[in-house]
Design an enzyme around this catalytic site. Structure first.
Site, PDB file in Angstrom:
ATOM      1  N   ASN A   9       0.876  -1.172   0.000  1.00 59.21           N
ATOM      2  CA  ASN A   9       0.000   0.000   0.000  1.00 59.21           C
ATOM      3  C   ASN A   9       0.913   1.221   0.000  1.00 59.21           C
ATOM      4  O   ASN A   9       1.472   1.580   1.035  1.00 59.21           O
ATOM      5  CB  ASN A   9      -0.893  -0.033   1.257  1.00 59.21           C
ATOM      6  CG  ASN A   9      -1.711   1.240   1.413  1.00 59.21           C
ATOM      7  OD1 ASN A   9      -1.744   2.082   0.518  1.00 59.21           O
ATOM      8  ND2 ASN A   9      -2.364   1.378   2.553  1.00 59.21           N
ATOM      9  N   LYS A  11       0.280   4.240  -0.265  1.00 61.72           N
ATOM     10  CA  LYS A  11      -0.333   5.447   0.337  1.00 61.72           C
ATOM     11  C   LYS A  11      -0.067   6.662  -0.570  1.00 61.72           C
ATOM     12  O   LYS A  11       0.015   6.490  -1.785  1.00 61.72           O
ATOM     13  CB  LYS A  11       0.154   5.627   1.773  1.00 61.72           C
ATOM     14  CG  LYS A  11      -0.070   4.345   2.605  1.00 61.72           C
ATOM     15  CD  LYS A  11       0.092   4.523   4.077  1.00 61.72           C
ATOM     16  CE  LYS A  11      -0.137   3.180   4.779  1.00 61.72           C
ATOM     17  NZ  LYS A  11      -0.026   3.253   6.232  1.00 61.72           N
ATOM     18  N   HIS A  95      -9.453   1.189   5.193  1.00 59.15           N
ATOM     19  CA  HIS A  95      -8.160   1.410   5.867  1.00 59.15           C
ATOM     20  C   HIS A  95      -8.372   2.349   7.052  1.00 59.15           C
ATOM     21  O   HIS A  95      -9.154   3.289   6.982  1.00 59.15           O
ATOM     22  CB  HIS A  95      -7.142   1.999   4.879  1.00 59.15           C
ATOM     23  CG  HIS A  95      -5.756   1.945   5.421  1.00 59.15           C
ATOM     24  ND1 HIS A  95      -5.293   2.855   6.351  1.00 59.15           N
ATOM     25  CD2 HIS A  95      -4.741   1.070   5.217  1.00 59.15           C
ATOM     26  CE1 HIS A  95      -4.052   2.535   6.676  1.00 59.15           C
ATOM     27  NE2 HIS A  95      -3.692   1.458   5.998  1.00 59.15           N
ATOM     28  N   GLU A  97      -6.686   4.689   8.194  1.00 58.63           N
ATOM     29  CA  GLU A  97      -6.435   6.117   7.930  1.00 58.63           C
ATOM     30  C   GLU A  97      -7.670   6.770   7.328  1.00 58.63           C
ATOM     31  O   GLU A  97      -7.973   7.929   7.596  1.00 58.63           O
ATOM     32  CB  GLU A  97      -5.208   6.268   7.014  1.00 58.63           C
ATOM     33  CG  GLU A  97      -3.925   5.973   7.779  1.00 58.63           C
ATOM     34  CD  GLU A  97      -2.770   5.467   6.945  1.00 58.63           C
ATOM     35  OE1 GLU A  97      -2.803   5.573   5.702  1.00 58.63           O
ATOM     36  OE2 GLU A  97      -1.807   4.940   7.558  1.00 58.63           O
ATOM     37  N   GLU A 167      -5.106  -4.906  10.656  1.00 63.22           N
ATOM     38  CA  GLU A 167      -4.102  -3.865  10.828  1.00 63.22           C
ATOM     39  C   GLU A 167      -4.340  -3.155  12.157  1.00 63.22           C
ATOM     40  O   GLU A 167      -5.145  -2.217  12.226  1.00 63.22           O
ATOM     41  CB  GLU A 167      -4.194  -2.842   9.690  1.00 63.22           C
ATOM     42  CG  GLU A 167      -3.880  -3.411   8.324  1.00 63.22           C
ATOM     43  CD  GLU A 167      -3.319  -2.343   7.382  1.00 63.22           C
ATOM     44  OE1 GLU A 167      -2.285  -2.628   6.773  1.00 63.22           O
ATOM     45  OE2 GLU A 167      -3.894  -1.255   7.275  1.00 63.22           O
ATOM     46  N   GLY A 173       2.885   2.320  10.847  1.00 61.32           N
ATOM     47  CA  GLY A 173       3.846   3.409  10.697  1.00 61.32           C
ATOM     48  C   GLY A 173       4.563   3.772  11.989  1.00 61.32           C
ATOM     49  O   GLY A 173       5.209   4.814  12.065  1.00 61.32           O
ATOM     50  N   SER A 212       3.793  -2.135  10.273  1.00 62.87           N
ATOM     51  CA  SER A 212       5.254  -2.207  10.445  1.00 62.87           C
ATOM     52  C   SER A 212       5.824  -3.580  10.103  1.00 62.87           C
ATOM     53  O   SER A 212       6.747  -4.064  10.764  1.00 62.87           O
ATOM     54  CB  SER A 212       5.646  -1.787  11.875  1.00 62.87           C
ATOM     55  OG  SER A 212       5.247  -0.448  12.107  1.00 62.87           O
TER      56      SER A 212
HETATM   57  P1  13P Z   1       3.216   0.380   7.704  1.00 64.64           P
HETATM   58  O1  13P Z   1       3.735  -0.876   7.089  1.00 64.64           O
HETATM   59  O2  13P Z   1       3.949   1.618   7.247  1.00 64.64           O
HETATM   60  O3  13P Z   1       3.120   0.278   9.191  1.00 64.64           O
HETATM   61  O4  13P Z   1       1.707   0.580   7.158  1.00 64.64           O
HETATM   62  C1  13P Z   1       0.820  -0.479   7.228  1.00 64.64           C
HETATM   63  C2  13P Z   1      -0.407  -0.096   6.487  1.00 64.64           C
HETATM   64  O5  13P Z   1      -1.128   0.795   6.873  1.00 64.64           O
HETATM   65  C3  13P Z   1      -0.700  -0.821   5.245  1.00 64.64           C
HETATM   66  O6  13P Z   1      -1.982  -0.558   4.793  1.00 64.64           O
END
Ligand code: 13P
Length: 252
Positions: A9, A11, A95, A97, A167, A173, A212
């Site tokens: 992903n 982003k 997601h 976010e 997740e 992150g 992560s």
């Molecule tokens: P990270 O791998 O940067 O922690 O992000 C995970 C994520 O949100 C994948 O959708």
């Protein structure tokens, strides 16, 4: 036996040139063995060029979001049919976010899941708890609510053509990963919840871990019985980092 899916992903990162370099590096370096599949989810604006570079590879293309509406006066939105048109096979829905920053409720996420499937896309449904929810002991309750919104709207059979990604919000992150056993507990819970409706379907469902995930912690996570791959953020932005996770899946 479930196949591993390792999904990047990206982003809101990179330029056209970065996207092309990244996908070319992944195509060149992807281990050519059976038993796992790679997926990249670039920003909308780079889907078409990345699709071109994936031609002839076994790497799938996905998007990071989709409108719940089919078409019409929805300025700035992208319909599932458009994603299909440009070559997407998958789309991420729900997601954390987007749940947190764009106010997407579980009902909106369920509508997006349905819109994706109606256009022939495979939704990757993200679920996960915040740190506060984990500390309050409500992890399973939160995940059940997120899953149930989709189960009620779409029915259990819809999970025949879907992927679930666990997740934990506190691991995204942050560099903090859920330990393999900690993640496995939640994955097993998710599979169990769906198995209560249809055991044979739940057995086939791919459940990815995200938060992560990196080359060094991937082997441990992927060795767990109910972890069928990863949804990778930061480590999907460099070909070598992503390929290290792909290699772990290829060897698991
Ligand atoms: P990270 O791998 O940067 O922690 O992000 C995970 C994520 O949100 C994948 O959708």
């Amino acid at each position: 036996m479930r196949e591993f899916l390792v999904a990047g992903n990206w982003k809101m990162n990179g330029s056209a040139a970065d996207s092309e370099a990244l996908v070319s590096g992944i195509v060149e370096g992807a281990p050519a063995v059976a038993g796992y599949r790679l997926l990249v989810c670039p920003p909308f604006t780079y889907l078409a060029s990345v699709a071109g570079l994936l031609t002839g590879s076994n790497i799938a293309l996905g998007a990071q979001n989709v409108s719940q509406f089919e078409s019409g006066a929805h300025t700035g939105e992208i319909a599932a049919s458009m994603l299909k048109d440009v070559g997407c096979e998958y789309v991420i829905v729900g997601h954390s976010e987007r749940r947190a920053m764009s106010g997407e409720s579980s009902d909106i996420v369920a509508a997006k899941f349905l819109a994706a499937q109606a256009a022939g896309l495979i939704p990757i449904l993200c679920v996960g708890e915040t740190l506060q929810e984990r500390e309050a002991g409500t992890t399973e309750k939160v995940i059940d609510e997120q899953l149930d919104a989709v189960l009620v709207a779409a029915g259990i059979d819809a999970f025949e053509s879907a992927v679930v990604a666990y997740e934990p919000v506190w691991a995204i992150g942050t560099g903090k990963t859920a330990g393999p056993a900690q993640a496995q507990d939640v994955h097993q819970h998710i599979r169990g919840r769906l198995a209560a409706h249809k055991p044979e379907l739940a057995e086939k469902l791919q459940i990815l871990y995200g938060g992560s995930m990196k080359g060094d912690n991937a082997p441990g996570l992927l060795s767990m019985a109910d972890i069928d791959g990863g949804l990778i953020g930061g480590a999907s932005l460099k070909a070598n980092d992503f390929l290290a996770i792909a290699a772990a899946a290829a060897q698991s």
